[in-house]
Motif scaffolding. Structure first.
Motif, PDB file in Angstrom:
ATOM      1  N   LYS A 249       0.808  -1.220   0.000  1.00  0.00           N
ATOM      2  CA  LYS A 249       0.000   0.000   0.000  1.00  0.00           C
ATOM      3  C   LYS A 249       0.842   1.272   0.000  1.00  0.00           C
ATOM      4  N   ASP A 250       1.928   1.293   0.744  1.00  0.00           N
ATOM      5  CA  ASP A 250       2.762   2.494   0.770  1.00  0.00           C
ATOM      6  C   ASP A 250       3.357   2.781  -0.607  1.00  0.00           C
ATOM      7  N   ALA A 251       3.809   1.738  -1.295  1.00  0.00           N
ATOM      8  CA  ALA A 251       4.376   1.920  -2.632  1.00  0.00           C
ATOM      9  C   ALA A 251       3.315   2.404  -3.610  1.00  0.00           C
ATOM     10  N   ILE A 252       2.100   1.887  -3.486  1.00  0.00           N
ATOM     11  CA  ILE A 252       1.013   2.313  -4.379  1.00  0.00           C
ATOM     12  C   ILE A 252       0.659   3.776  -4.125  1.00  0.00           C
ATOM     13  N   ARG A 253       0.632   4.180  -2.867  1.00  0.00           N
ATOM     14  CA  ARG A 253       0.370   5.597  -2.561  1.00  0.00           C
ATOM     15  C   ARG A 253       1.454   6.493  -3.158  1.00  0.00           C
ATOM     16  N   ALA A 254       2.688   6.047  -3.093  1.00  0.00           N
ATOM     17  CA  ALA A 254       3.786   6.826  -3.671  1.00  0.00           C
ATOM     18  C   ALA A 254       3.624   6.954  -5.183  1.00  0.00           C
ATOM     19  N   GLN A 255       3.192   5.881  -5.838  1.00  0.00           N
ATOM     20  CA  GLN A 255       2.989   5.935  -7.282  1.00  0.00           C
ATOM     21  C   GLN A 255       1.804   6.828  -7.648  1.00  0.00           C
ATOM     22  N   LEU A 256       0.793   6.860  -6.805  1.00  0.00           N
ATOM     23  CA  LEU A 256      -0.328   7.779  -7.046  1.00  0.00           C
ATOM     24  C   LEU A 256       0.105   9.232  -6.879  1.00  0.00           C
ATOM     25  N   ALA A 257       1.010   9.489  -5.936  1.00  0.00           N
ATOM     26  CA  ALA A 257       1.559  10.843  -5.804  1.00  0.00           C
ATOM     27  C   ALA A 257       2.340  11.217  -7.056  1.00  0.00           C
ATOM     28  N   LEU A 258       3.112  10.269  -7.602  1.00  0.00           N
ATOM     29  CA  LEU A 258       3.819  10.514  -8.854  1.00  0.00           C
ATOM     30  C   LEU A 258       2.831  10.757  -9.990  1.00  0.00           C
ATOM     31  N   THR A 259       1.760   9.994 -10.016  1.00  0.00           N
ATOM     32  CA  THR A 259       0.704  10.184 -11.017  1.00  0.00           C
ATOM     33  C   THR A 259       0.160  11.602 -10.970  1.00  0.00           C
ATOM     34  N   GLU A 260      -0.123  12.084  -9.782  1.00  0.00           N
ATOM     35  CA  GLU A 260      -0.660  13.439  -9.626  1.00  0.00           C
ATOM     36  C   GLU A 260       0.329  14.486 -10.132  1.00  0.00           C
ATOM     37  N   ARG A 261       1.581  14.303  -9.810  1.00  0.00           N
ATOM     38  CA  ARG A 261       2.558  15.322 -10.198  1.00  0.00           C
ATOM     39  C   ARG A 261       2.726  15.374 -11.714  1.00  0.00           C
ATOM     40  N   ILE A 262       2.784  14.230 -12.357  1.00  0.00           N
ATOM     41  CA  ILE A 262       2.901  14.224 -13.811  1.00  0.00           C
ATOM     42  C   ILE A 262       1.687  14.891 -14.441  1.00  0.00           C
ATOM     43  N   ALA A 263       0.502  14.617 -13.906  1.00  0.00           N
ATOM     44  CA  ALA A 263      -0.708  15.242 -14.445  1.00  0.00           C
ATOM     45  C   ALA A 263      -0.647  16.755 -14.308  1.00  0.00           C
ATOM     46  N   ARG A 264      -0.201  17.235 -13.150  1.00  0.00           N
ATOM     47  CA  ARG A 264      -0.132  18.687 -12.946  1.00  0.00           C
ATOM     48  C   ARG A 264       0.892  19.342 -13.873  1.00  0.00           C
ATOM     49  N   GLU A 265       2.015  18.682 -14.069  1.00  0.00           N
ATOM     50  CA  GLU A 265       3.103  19.286 -14.842  1.00  0.00           C
ATOM     51  C   GLU A 265       2.874  19.205 -16.351  1.00  0.00           C
ATOM     52  N   ALA A 271      -2.017   6.023 -16.002  1.00  0.00           N
ATOM     53  CA  ALA A 271      -1.503   5.120 -14.967  1.00  0.00           C
ATOM     54  C   ALA A 271      -2.182   3.771 -15.093  1.00  0.00           C
ATOM     55  N   ILE A 272      -1.395   2.709 -14.960  1.00  0.00           N
ATOM     56  CA  ILE A 272      -1.910   1.340 -15.065  1.00  0.00           C
ATOM     57  C   ILE A 272      -1.746   0.622 -13.734  1.00  0.00           C
ATOM     58  N   GLY A 273      -2.818  -0.012 -13.300  1.00  0.00           N
ATOM     59  CA  GLY A 273      -2.800  -0.858 -12.117  1.00  0.00           C
ATOM     60  C   GLY A 273      -3.447  -2.193 -12.431  1.00  0.00           C
ATOM     61  N   HIS A 274      -3.623  -3.011 -11.398  1.00  0.00           N
ATOM     62  CA  HIS A 274      -4.118  -4.369 -11.586  1.00  0.00           C
ATOM     63  C   HIS A 274      -5.166  -4.695 -10.535  1.00  0.00           C
ATOM     64  N   PRO A 275      -6.020  -5.685 -10.800  1.00  0.00           N
ATOM     65  CA  PRO A 275      -7.077  -6.025  -9.835  1.00  0.00           C
ATOM     66  C   PRO A 275      -6.539  -6.832  -8.658  1.00  0.00           C
ATOM     67  N   ARG A 276      -5.822  -6.139  -7.777  1.00  0.00           N
ATOM     68  CA  ARG A 276      -5.232  -6.755  -6.596  1.00  0.00           C
ATOM     69  C   ARG A 276      -5.816  -6.087  -5.354  1.00  0.00           C
ATOM     70  N   PRO A 277      -5.934  -6.828  -4.252  1.00  0.00           N
ATOM     71  CA  PRO A 277      -6.561  -6.259  -3.056  1.00  0.00           C
ATOM     72  C   PRO A 277      -5.918  -4.965  -2.578  1.00  0.00           C
ATOM     73  N   ASP A 278      -4.582  -4.914  -2.457  1.00  0.00           N
ATOM     74  CA  ASP A 278      -3.935  -3.690  -1.966  1.00  0.00           C
ATOM     75  C   ASP A 278      -4.161  -2.522  -2.927  1.00  0.00           C
ATOM     76  N   THR A 279      -4.112  -2.800  -4.212  1.00  0.00           N
ATOM     77  CA  THR A 279      -4.343  -1.744  -5.191  1.00  0.00           C
ATOM     78  C   THR A 279      -5.731  -1.160  -5.036  1.00  0.00           C
ATOM     79  N   MET A 280      -6.725  -2.006  -4.913  1.00  0.00           N
ATOM     80  CA  MET A 280      -8.103  -1.510  -4.802  1.00  0.00           C
ATOM     81  C   MET A 280      -8.350  -0.822  -3.466  1.00  0.00           C
ATOM     82  N   ASP A 281      -7.713  -1.312  -2.400  1.00  0.00           N
ATOM     83  CA  ASP A 281      -7.869  -0.661  -1.097  1.00  0.00           C
ATOM     84  C   ASP A 281      -7.373   0.782  -1.136  1.00  0.00           C
TER      85      ASP A 281
END
Length: 323
Positions: A249-265, A271-281
């Motif tokens: 979960k911590d790594a996924i949150r970090a990647q979402l922060a990266l996603t946000e920054r790229i979108a802003r800039e 962004a691509i993810g997968h149907p995994r429990p931690d990802t969906m949580d």
């Protein structure tokens, strides 16, 4: 025997007779007999790119990923059509590998959207799942199996380098007819096959014939998909961020922060993810709050139709969402 590289010539001749790609035969003639191991280096590919907008966006993303400071220099080129005055940054979330793990795939369909779901064509009961996704208003893509480097198994009917031209086209057609309603295709694995420019021309030409787009998952830095598209006069999309290569979960949150920054800039991000429990949580709450934090969630196809990104903000809602 004619190997996969020659599949490009075979497909192009057929399409030319159908009036799809006039003049594309000459582009393929130089690749007659090329094997699926043929590739171009990253330097050659970037040097051949003639799109200054994408080159500028690539530069910004490279600086962000390499740890650039929070305030980047102003872009050296106009990043339109996605960047407008006071435009909200656009976020495309794709969940691929859909269908094999049916329980988690069904759970993924409950996520707030818009989300684009990419289904593996060999998944059991894949038509039932794609029909449900379509009826729920989701956007559907096809996750096309391609040969990777190493020992990983891409699944049955994957496009592989040792195939003859006939085998290559037969496997491609099998995959593309497993279900209906998809608007685009992205590669499943494919770190070896996507480096083959002749094979990628075959795939892109076939998809153009079917009027669906290709999104490069970018499973190798030496992907030849963009160069193949340029040679054919086509355009493709490509992935910016993998959300859950590290499945915690911590790594996924970090990647979402990266996603946000790229979108802003840059104005938008894929962004691509997968149907995994931690990802969906992690992704579920992020999706519900993204519009309030200034982001518009859009389908992948909207990047090909910029007029669809100019409307009012899209608000995510999921009254039946459960975690």
């Amino acid at each position: 025997m004619t190997r996969a590289g020659n599949a490009g010539l075979i497909a192009t001749i057929a399409m030319a007779f159908a009036g799809v790609f006039v003049g594309a035969i000459s582009a393929y003639m130089g690749e007659r007999g090329a094997t699926a191991g043929a590739s171009i280096s990253a330097a050659e590919r970037l040097g051949a790119l003639a799109d200054p907008v994408r080159a500028e966006r690539d530069r910004i993303i490279a600086e962000i990923v390499s740890g650039a400071p929070e305030r980047l220099p102003a872009p050296r080129a106009n990043l339109s059509p996605y960047e407008r005055p006071r435009a909200r940054p656009k976020v495309v979330i794709i969940i691929d590998d859909m269908g094999v793990d049916q329980r988690n795939s069904e759970r993924a369909l409950m996520l707030p959207g818009p989300i684009t779901f990419s289904f593996l064509p060999y998944a059991r009961n894949v038509r039932n799942l794609t029909d449900r996704a379509h009826d729920a208003g989701a956007e559907i893509m096809l996750h096309l199996p391609m040969e990777p480097r190493g020992e990983a198994d891409p699944g049955p009917q994957a496009l592989k380098s040792e195939m003859t031209g006939r085998e290559f086209l037969k496997a491609l057609e099998w995959n593309l007819t497993r279900f209906e309603g998809y608007v685009g295709v992205n590669n499943h694995m494919g770190s070896k096959l996507t480096e083959d420019i002749a094979a990628m021309k075959t795939v892109l030409g076939y998809l153009e014939h079917r009027d669906v787009f290709f999104l490069d998952s970018v499973t190798t830095s030496d992907s030849a998909a963009r160069q193949a598209a340029m040679d054919l006069g086509l355009d493709i999309l490509y992935r910016d961020v993998f959300l859950d290569n590290d499945d915690n979960k911590d790594a996924i949150r970090a990647q979402l922060a990266l996603t946000e920054r790229i979108a802003r800039e840059t104005g938008y991000v894929v962004a691509i993810g997968h149907p995994r429990p931690d990802t969906m949580d992690v992704l579920g709450p992020w999706l519900t709050t993204a519009p309030a934090r200034g982001f518009d969630l859009i389908f992948a196809s909207a990047l090909r139709r910029p007029e669809l990104t100019a409307g009012p903000p899209i608000v995510a809602s999921a009254p039946d969402l459960r975690f």
